[in-house]
Design an enzyme around this catalytic site. Sequence first.
Site: not given
Ligand code: T1G
Length: 711
Positions: A107, A127
Amino acid sequence: MQKSTDKTATIGMICLDAPPVNALSGDKGIPQAIAAAVQEFDADPAIKAIAIYAAGRFYSAGADIAEFRGNPATDAAPLRSLFEALDASQTPVVLAMHGVAFGGGLEVALAAHYRIAEAKTKLGLPEVSLGLLPGGGGTQRLPRLIAMDKAVEMIITGRPVSAAQALENGLVDALFDGDARAAVLDFATKIINENKPVRRSRDQEIAAFDPAIFDTTATKLAKTAHRNPGPMKALDCLREAAQGPFERSLTFEHRAFDALMEHPQTKGICHAFLGERTAVKIPGLEGQKTSRSMDSVAIIGAGTMGVGIALACMKAGLQTLLLDLKDEALERARANVERQLAGQVKKGRLSQDRADAQLALLTLSTSFADMGDADVIIEAVFEDLGVKESVFRQIDAIAKPGALLASNTSTLDVNLIAAFTNRPQDVVGLHFFSPANIMRLLEIIRADDTSADTLLASAEFARKIGKVGVVVGVCDGFVGNRIFEEYLRQAYLLLEEGATPEDIDGAMEQWGWAMGALKVMDLAGQDIGWAIRKRRKVEQPDRPYSTFPDQICELGWYGQKTGRGYYNYPEGVRGGATNPDVLPMLQAHSIALGLIRRTVTAEEVVERTLLAMINEGAKILEEGIAYRPVDIDVIYLNGYGFGRDRGGPMFQADLMGLKTVLARLEELSKGREGWALKPAAILYRMQEQGLSFADLNAGKTVQTDMQEELV
Ligand code: T1G
């Protein structure tokens, strides 16, 4: 976040650098810092272009999910101020993406004026898979950059697109290979040299499209909308976007997003996302890794579980040896493996080449000596201690030093199994769930002598074969089955009081379970439950069970495997049909118990089964069998079909509030067989100390009476 200028001092460089995934953490001031840098560069007459890029594995995983605290006004504010800063910039902004560009991260790119992506980047707005919607203008800006039908697809499914698709559909302006900083600098220079203008996506018109797409999509979503409120709300925002104007429909989006942030199902789904990343961590061993290799596995026992485990290991690319004493068992296993691989190829889930490659990893043998080089040895033989003993004595004699020695037992004491070897430190329970190649959960059973490195190796093995590995202690039924027994107990009591199997399973499935408890028993096999109840009768005579399930078993109705159980399973009828003989049996049974059957509501079924889970979960935490409440939640989400939008039993306890949980347990414990719902002592202490299960997940501990006296 670092900011700098290029050597000509005409380009303002902003580098996002917040490992591990460049989440746009408001707590760390990241969106605030980027917004300030954009405003500063924009105000500087020397700066002709602003270039944003990121360091690390990914450009950005989006907003920081760990900071969703359910008060959207504050949670989303920092990110929203960044979008406003980008929209207000009079200086062209170009942004480079690499690795993944997800959620709020994409975004931010949509609010920039030019976007470029490294060729292997995945760009997505996932999301909805968190029960949310793109709340940073994504539902408003995306359809102004790409065709509405493509925007609907991306936002409603949450599925990412490749960089090539993004270039084709107009989401990005160019692709690059290699270093993001160099690429964004080149593009910014091009902007200056070609005097490219500011190009706000909010000012772009939405291209003509067939509005029927909204109703068509809504119809598709209707079936699952009760399980996840995100997609339908996101669709409403896209409808609004089509109406415009931008500012009004953006406000609509913000309101819809804020409402979801407070929605219990969205909170449940976000809890599940973070929980699955927490529960696989072993307290005290965070960040540590085993040095043991995990390239080859030997599985002893070519039955249903053995074959499922083999398929999971082959899929992960491990050299897989399947051992059994009987040739015919191995032949059946090979046929089963080939059938399942062929089935996946037929369904298009696997290419023939990949299927062949996986099959090539499989070796069958009747000679235990062949397991001498295996890194991991998993015993999956008949659930009998004597049989386990003879197998583990052979494993101990043959396995190489440092091999991980695991038992797939689901009920037996792993300490006893470890004692059959001279290396109990290398012995662990690896409790797979059927079908083992499908179910994501792996309970890692920590026996008294299991070493820290063996636990690390088990967690690494789980990660390698795509499982959610949760470490638990030794007790009867470990965590999953122990809790299962308690909500099943309530289900049986409700059958005696007036419910039918359809009432029980219907209520549980409507509330969010993938399958009701009685259908699960028919799937798993009533005979297995019967064997456990017989053992319990001897071991725990003070915890009597309903005798009705025994009556079902005495008729040989073991469920799907015999075509009859609580339901009938005629050929071709998916999920079974009512067994008309069960109700008369229940009516006779209730009379025999002196009970007048009554109407049992769906709410009562859900409440009694859930309270039984929470109470037993609390006892498990009290005994230290599970490290954290979220571990119990993740076990239920990944092993027992607990609805993801419900977050897990301990998460539900916090939603109910401990006061209500205790009051209801106390009330119900005065009822029939109330002893089974007598509140766990820890619940009272938590209430006295004002603690929730979320507090325990955050590392707080419950003071015991003794500790309280000392404090
Ligand atoms: N926020 C906080 N922590 C996150 C995170 C996030 N968005 N994404 C990953 N982590 C942490 C996870 O908990 C782990 O922590 C470490 O990073 C590695 O992740 C306004 C509100 C990016 C494809 O839905 O899909 O934006 O265990 O083990 O397998 O519209 O993480 O090391 O402590 O999953 O290589 C939308 C979510 C948010 C993406 C990486 N974004 N993340 O995968 O590693 S909502 C998502 C993923 C938003 C806006 C709205 C995957 C990844 P720790 P991992 P990975």
